[in-house]
Design a protein around this motif. Structure first.
Motif, PDB file in Angstrom:
ATOM      1  N   UNK A  66       0.837  -1.195   0.000  1.00 17.77           N
ATOM      2  CA  UNK A  66       0.000   0.000   0.000  1.00 17.77           C
ATOM      3  C   UNK A  66       0.876   1.250   0.000  1.00 17.77           C
ATOM      4  N   UNK A  67       1.978   1.201   0.760  1.00 18.46           N
ATOM      5  CA  UNK A  67       2.852   2.369   0.858  1.00 18.46           C
ATOM      6  C   UNK A  67       3.515   2.698  -0.476  1.00 18.46           C
ATOM      7  N   UNK A  68       3.878   1.671  -1.234  1.00 17.77           N
ATOM      8  CA  UNK A  68       4.486   1.922  -2.541  1.00 17.77           C
ATOM      9  C   UNK A  68       3.526   2.692  -3.445  1.00 17.77           C
ATOM     10  N   UNK A  69       2.254   2.313  -3.414  1.00 20.02           N
ATOM     11  CA  UNK A  69       1.253   3.018  -4.221  1.00 20.02           C
ATOM     12  C   UNK A  69       1.011   4.409  -3.645  1.00 20.02           C
ATOM     13  N   UNK A  70       1.026   4.491  -2.324  1.00 21.56           N
ATOM     14  CA  UNK A  70       0.824   5.787  -1.664  1.00 21.56           C
ATOM     15  C   UNK A  70       1.861   6.805  -2.136  1.00 21.56           C
ATOM     16  N   UNK A  71       3.103   6.358  -2.283  1.00 25.50           N
ATOM     17  CA  UNK A  71       4.169   7.276  -2.702  1.00 25.50           C
ATOM     18  C   UNK A  71       3.814   7.918  -4.035  1.00 25.50           C
ATOM     19  N   UNK A  72       3.407   7.096  -5.008  1.00 26.74           N
ATOM     20  CA  UNK A  72       3.064   7.639  -6.316  1.00 26.74           C
ATOM     21  C   UNK A  72       1.932   8.646  -6.256  1.00 26.74           C
ATOM     22  N   UNK A  73       0.915   8.327  -5.478  1.00 24.23           N
ATOM     23  CA  UNK A  73      -0.254   9.194  -5.380  1.00 24.23           C
ATOM     24  C   UNK A  73       0.083  10.507  -4.678  1.00 24.23           C
ATOM     25  N   UNK A  74       0.746  10.413  -3.532  1.00 25.03           N
ATOM     26  CA  UNK A  74       0.993  11.619  -2.740  1.00 25.03           C
ATOM     27  C   UNK A  74       2.055  12.534  -3.342  1.00 25.03           C
ATOM     28  N   UNK A  75       3.060  11.960  -3.974  1.00 26.44           N
ATOM     29  CA  UNK A  75       4.082  12.809  -4.596  1.00 26.44           C
ATOM     30  C   UNK A  75       3.458  13.659  -5.692  1.00 26.44           C
ATOM     31  N   UNK A  76       2.614  13.043  -6.515  1.00 25.69           N
ATOM     32  CA  UNK A  76       1.940  13.821  -7.558  1.00 25.69           C
ATOM     33  C   UNK A  76       0.981  14.838  -6.946  1.00 25.69           C
ATOM     34  N   UNK A 127      -7.013   3.483   6.518  1.00 24.14           N
ATOM     35  CA  UNK A 127      -7.059   2.458   7.580  1.00 24.14           C
ATOM     36  C   UNK A 127      -5.829   1.561   7.609  1.00 24.14           C
ATOM     37  N   UNK A 128      -5.369   1.115   6.439  1.00 23.63           N
ATOM     38  CA  UNK A 128      -4.184   0.257   6.387  1.00 23.63           C
ATOM     39  C   UNK A 128      -2.936   1.030   6.810  1.00 23.63           C
ATOM     40  N   UNK A 129      -2.818   2.261   6.334  1.00 22.42           N
ATOM     41  CA  UNK A 129      -1.665   3.086   6.704  1.00 22.42           C
ATOM     42  C   UNK A 129      -1.622   3.328   8.205  1.00 22.42           C
ATOM     43  N   UNK A 188      -7.932  12.379  -3.766  1.00 19.65           N
ATOM     44  CA  UNK A 188      -8.438  12.427  -2.388  1.00 19.65           C
ATOM     45  C   UNK A 188      -9.149  11.130  -2.017  1.00 19.65           C
ATOM     46  N   UNK A 189      -9.940  10.595  -2.934  1.00 22.78           N
ATOM     47  CA  UNK A 189     -10.672   9.361  -2.664  1.00 22.78           C
ATOM     48  C   UNK A 189      -9.721   8.182  -2.496  1.00 22.78           C
ATOM     49  N   UNK A 235       7.359  17.672  -4.178  1.00 24.96           N
ATOM     50  CA  UNK A 235       7.367  16.270  -4.548  1.00 24.96           C
ATOM     51  C   UNK A 235       8.607  15.545  -4.061  1.00 24.96           C
ATOM     52  N   UNK A 236       9.754  16.204  -4.196  1.00 22.49           N
ATOM     53  CA  UNK A 236      11.019  15.601  -3.780  1.00 22.49           C
ATOM     54  C   UNK A 236      11.057  15.395  -2.265  1.00 22.49           C
ATOM     55  N   UNK A 237      10.628  16.401  -1.524  1.00 25.79           N
ATOM     56  CA  UNK A 237      10.634  16.314  -0.062  1.00 25.79           C
ATOM     57  C   UNK A 237       9.720  15.195   0.420  1.00 25.79           C
ATOM     58  N   UNK A 238       8.539  15.118  -0.163  1.00 27.40           N
ATOM     59  CA  UNK A 238       7.586  14.098   0.264  1.00 27.40           C
ATOM     60  C   UNK A 238       8.073  12.705  -0.124  1.00 27.40           C
ATOM     61  N   UNK A 239       8.637  12.560  -1.307  1.00 31.40           N
ATOM     62  CA  UNK A 239       9.144  11.247  -1.717  1.00 31.40           C
ATOM     63  C   UNK A 239      10.220  10.764  -0.744  1.00 31.40           C
ATOM     64  N   UNK A 240      11.139  11.640  -0.369  1.00 30.37           N
ATOM     65  CA  UNK A 240      12.205  11.251   0.559  1.00 30.37           C
ATOM     66  C   UNK A 240      11.622  10.792   1.892  1.00 30.37           C
ATOM     67  N   UNK A 241      10.631  11.536   2.393  1.00 28.70           N
ATOM     68  CA  UNK A 241      10.044  11.191   3.681  1.00 28.70           C
ATOM     69  C   UNK A 241       9.309   9.857   3.610  1.00 28.70           C
ATOM     70  N   UNK A 242       8.520   9.656   2.561  1.00 27.73           N
ATOM     71  CA  UNK A 242       7.744   8.418   2.437  1.00 27.73           C
ATOM     72  C   UNK A 242       8.642   7.217   2.171  1.00 27.73           C
TER      73      UNK A 242
END
Length: 229
Positions: free
Chosen positions: A95-105, A169-171, A161-162, A212-219
């Motif tokens: 789930x986290x791997x997918x989260x990275x793609x979504x949140x960075x964008x 919940x998983x996160x 957002x959706x 995007x760069x900052x968030x990717x590093x953190x995630x």
């Protein structure tokens, strides 16, 4: 084959469950033609309209398919899982791997689309995360997720957002477990504050690349910790 009579209500749900059990249990293997509506109705003790609705529900679950002029056939032994069920069963690292793609964008878009109201919300969410440093791990994780949700909301893309909402919940479970197992907050109750402050600052400045760069590093750092558990 007798399926046994049903209780009075709710009949459609009961009929659907009875038929599902027969299919999943192997009574009707894949490729089998189901008995006709009249036969099923008599076995279940319901009307044909109830059977018809139950068959529609089973078709929606990917278990059966009607063939024009031939009847209804079993096409799968297990029902399709909806998105929420799949997420609930997924490993938090997946789930986290997918989260990275979504949140960075989302962070990149947020830096371009932010409004004054958004910026106020981000500032408040960062303050809320800092205030939660004195709270337990669950409350701290909730405040952390609220900040990330504010960044995603600032992208003004309802699909992003959706998707983020579905992941929460998983996160949440994974992050609470991680904090407890790795004891990350014992020496730093506001773990990760610098990175989150930099993220908010980048969005405020309208620097999408930096956001995007900052968030990717953190995630990615968090993903590595989760993978180590």
């Amino acid at each position: 084959m007798s399926l046994g009579p049903l209780r009075p209500s709710p009949l459609v749900e009961q009929a659907t469950e009875h038929l599902r059990e027969q299919i999943v249990g192997g009574a009707w293997p894949v490729g089998t033609k189901l008995p006709g509506e009249t036969t099923l109705a008599a076995s279940l003790g319901v009307g044909r309209s109830t059977v018809r609705e139950a068959l529609r529900a089973l078709a929606g679950a990917g278990l059966v398919r009607a063939r024009q002029g031939a009847g209804v056939f079993v096409i799968a032994a297990e029902p399709d899982e909806d998105w929420t069920t799949q997420l609930r069963r997924a490993a938090v690292t997946d789930v986290y791997e997918v989260r990275i793609g979504i949140e960075v964008e989302a962070a990149r878009l947020a830096a371009r689309r932010r409004t004054d109201e958004d910026l106020a919300g981000l500032t408040a969410a960062l303050a809320g995360r800092r205030a939660a440093a004195d709270a337990g791990d669950a409350a701290f994780v909730d405040a952390d997720i609220a900040l990330h949700a504010a960044v995603v909301a600032t992208a003004h893309n309802p699909v992003l957002s959706a998707l983020f909402t579905e992941f929460v919940p998983t996160l949440r479970r994974g992050l609470i477990d991680m904090l407890a197992l790795l004891d990350l907050r014992s020496g730093d109750p506001n773990h990760g504050d610098d990175g989150h402050a930099s993220l908010v600052d980048a969005v405020v400045r309208g620097d999408g690349d930096a956001a995007g760069r900052t968030l990717r590093e953190e995630l990615e750092q968090t993903l590595a910790r989760l993978a180590s558990l």
